[in-house]
Design a protein around this motif. Structure first.
Motif, PDB file in Angstrom:
ATOM      1  N   UNK A 114       0.831  -1.210   0.000  1.00 15.84           N
ATOM      2  CA  UNK A 114       0.000   0.000   0.000  1.00 15.84           C
ATOM      3  C   UNK A 114       0.865   1.260   0.000  1.00 15.84           C
ATOM      4  N   UNK A 115       1.982   1.218   0.693  1.00 14.63           N
ATOM      5  CA  UNK A 115       2.884   2.372   0.743  1.00 14.63           C
ATOM      6  C   UNK A 115       3.422   2.695  -0.653  1.00 14.63           C
ATOM      7  N   UNK A 116       3.837   1.680  -1.402  1.00 13.04           N
ATOM      8  CA  UNK A 116       4.345   1.888  -2.764  1.00 13.04           C
ATOM      9  C   UNK A 116       3.232   2.394  -3.675  1.00 13.04           C
ATOM     10  N   UNK A 117       2.030   1.840  -3.531  1.00 19.56           N
ATOM     11  CA  UNK A 117       0.889   2.261  -4.347  1.00 19.56           C
ATOM     12  C   UNK A 117       0.565   3.727  -4.087  1.00 19.56           C
ATOM     13  N   UNK A 118       0.469   4.089  -2.829  1.00 19.17           N
ATOM     14  CA  UNK A 118       0.145   5.470  -2.474  1.00 19.17           C
ATOM     15  C   UNK A 118       1.202   6.442  -2.999  1.00 19.17           C
ATOM     16  N   UNK A 119       2.476   6.091  -2.839  1.00 15.76           N
ATOM     17  CA  UNK A 119       3.559   6.969  -3.294  1.00 15.76           C
ATOM     18  C   UNK A 119       3.536   7.139  -4.812  1.00 15.76           C
ATOM     19  N   UNK A 120       3.351   6.038  -5.544  1.00 15.22           N
ATOM     20  CA  UNK A 120       3.328   6.126  -7.013  1.00 15.22           C
ATOM     21  C   UNK A 120       2.110   6.902  -7.493  1.00 15.22           C
ATOM     22  N   UNK A 121       0.962   6.693  -6.860  1.00 14.09           N
ATOM     23  CA  UNK A 121      -0.260   7.403  -7.259  1.00 14.09           C
ATOM     24  C   UNK A 121      -0.120   8.903  -6.993  1.00 14.09           C
ATOM     25  N   UNK A 122       0.392   9.250  -5.817  1.00 17.80           N
ATOM     26  CA  UNK A 122       0.580  10.672  -5.489  1.00 17.80           C
ATOM     27  C   UNK A 122       1.588  11.333  -6.421  1.00 17.80           C
ATOM     28  N   UNK A 123       2.644  10.611  -6.799  1.00 18.60           N
ATOM     29  CA  UNK A 123       3.639  11.146  -7.734  1.00 18.60           C
ATOM     30  C   UNK A 123       3.010  11.402  -9.105  1.00 18.60           C
ATOM     31  N   UNK A 124       2.212  10.453  -9.584  1.00 23.72           N
ATOM     32  CA  UNK A 124       1.535  10.626 -10.874  1.00 23.72           C
ATOM     33  C   UNK A 124       0.554  11.795 -10.812  1.00 23.72           C
ATOM     34  N   UNK A 125      -0.166  11.890  -9.725  1.00 27.64           N
ATOM     35  CA  UNK A 125      -1.126  12.981  -9.560  1.00 27.64           C
ATOM     36  C   UNK A 125      -0.419  14.328  -9.536  1.00 27.64           C
ATOM     37  N   UNK A 126       0.675  14.426  -8.801  1.00 30.28           N
ATOM     38  CA  UNK A 126       1.436  15.678  -8.716  1.00 30.28           C
ATOM     39  C   UNK A 126       2.037  16.064 -10.070  1.00 30.28           C
ATOM     40  N   UNK A 127       2.429  15.066 -10.864  1.00 29.95           N
ATOM     41  CA  UNK A 127       3.023  15.306 -12.181  1.00 29.95           C
ATOM     42  C   UNK A 127       1.966  15.446 -13.274  1.00 29.95           C
ATOM     43  N   UNK A 128       0.671  15.284 -12.908  1.00 30.39           N
ATOM     44  CA  UNK A 128      -0.417  15.278 -13.883  1.00 30.39           C
ATOM     45  C   UNK A 128      -0.160  14.223 -14.962  1.00 30.39           C
ATOM     46  N   UNK A 129       0.267  13.062 -14.498  1.00 30.06           N
ATOM     47  CA  UNK A 129       0.588  11.943 -15.384  1.00 30.06           C
ATOM     48  C   UNK A 129      -0.454  10.848 -15.255  1.00 30.06           C
ATOM     49  N   UNK A 130      -0.453   9.943 -16.196  1.00 29.85           N
ATOM     50  CA  UNK A 130      -1.295   8.761 -16.122  1.00 29.85           C
ATOM     51  C   UNK A 130      -0.652   7.786 -15.145  1.00 29.85           C
ATOM     52  N   UNK A 131      -1.416   7.334 -14.158  1.00 30.33           N
ATOM     53  CA  UNK A 131      -0.910   6.388 -13.174  1.00 30.33           C
ATOM     54  C   UNK A 131      -0.939   4.988 -13.763  1.00 30.33           C
TER      55      UNK A 131
END
Length: 130
Positions: free
Chosen positions: A20-37
């Motif tokens: 869950x920690x890896x999922x949350x970090x990757x999702x937040x990074x994609x969201x911050x970058x306005x990227x497709x997760x």
């Protein structure tokens, strides 16, 4: 090695978000970058593929049909033995047989969505005549 935001990921760089920690970090990074997760997750002996366009522009109805067809084909041929959930904003495929195959599928859909969105931005649809 990381890719600049807004670029499709090669298969080897698709993150494993089983925790869950890896999922949350990757999702937040994609969201911050306005990227497709995009990510893969391990579930027992199988892998899942997850893509979420988050806040990016949606693909056209015509492009969505192509993506849906590809998802359906992967399910029909057993590549996603557990089925799939699909919308124009989200794709989730279940029970992919190996990590390598899950990465390959994730990278292909990630690149396809980016390419279709870029094409839509570059070549706007012609106006419908009344």
């Amino acid at each position: 090695m990381s890719m600049p935001p807004g670029m499709p990921l090669p298969a080897l760089l698709v993150p494993d978000c089983t925790s869950e920690k890896a999922h949350r970090a990757a999702y937040e990074r994609a969201k911050a970058d306005n990227s497709i997760f995009v990510c893969i997750t391990r579930q027992g002996a199988h892998w899942n593929v997850v893509l979420d366009v988050i806040s990016r522009p949606l693909v056209t109805d015509e492009a969505a049909k192509i993506l849906r067809s590809a998802v359906e084909e992967l399910v029909a041929t057993g590549a996603a033995a557990g089925g799939a959930d699909y919308s124009t904003e989200y794709i989730s495929m279940h029970q992919v047989g190996s990590e390598g195959r899950a990465r390959e599928i994730a990278a292909a859909f990630h690149a396809a969505i980016y390419g279709l969105q870029q094409l839509q931005i570059t070549v706007p649809l012609p106006r419908q005549s009344a």
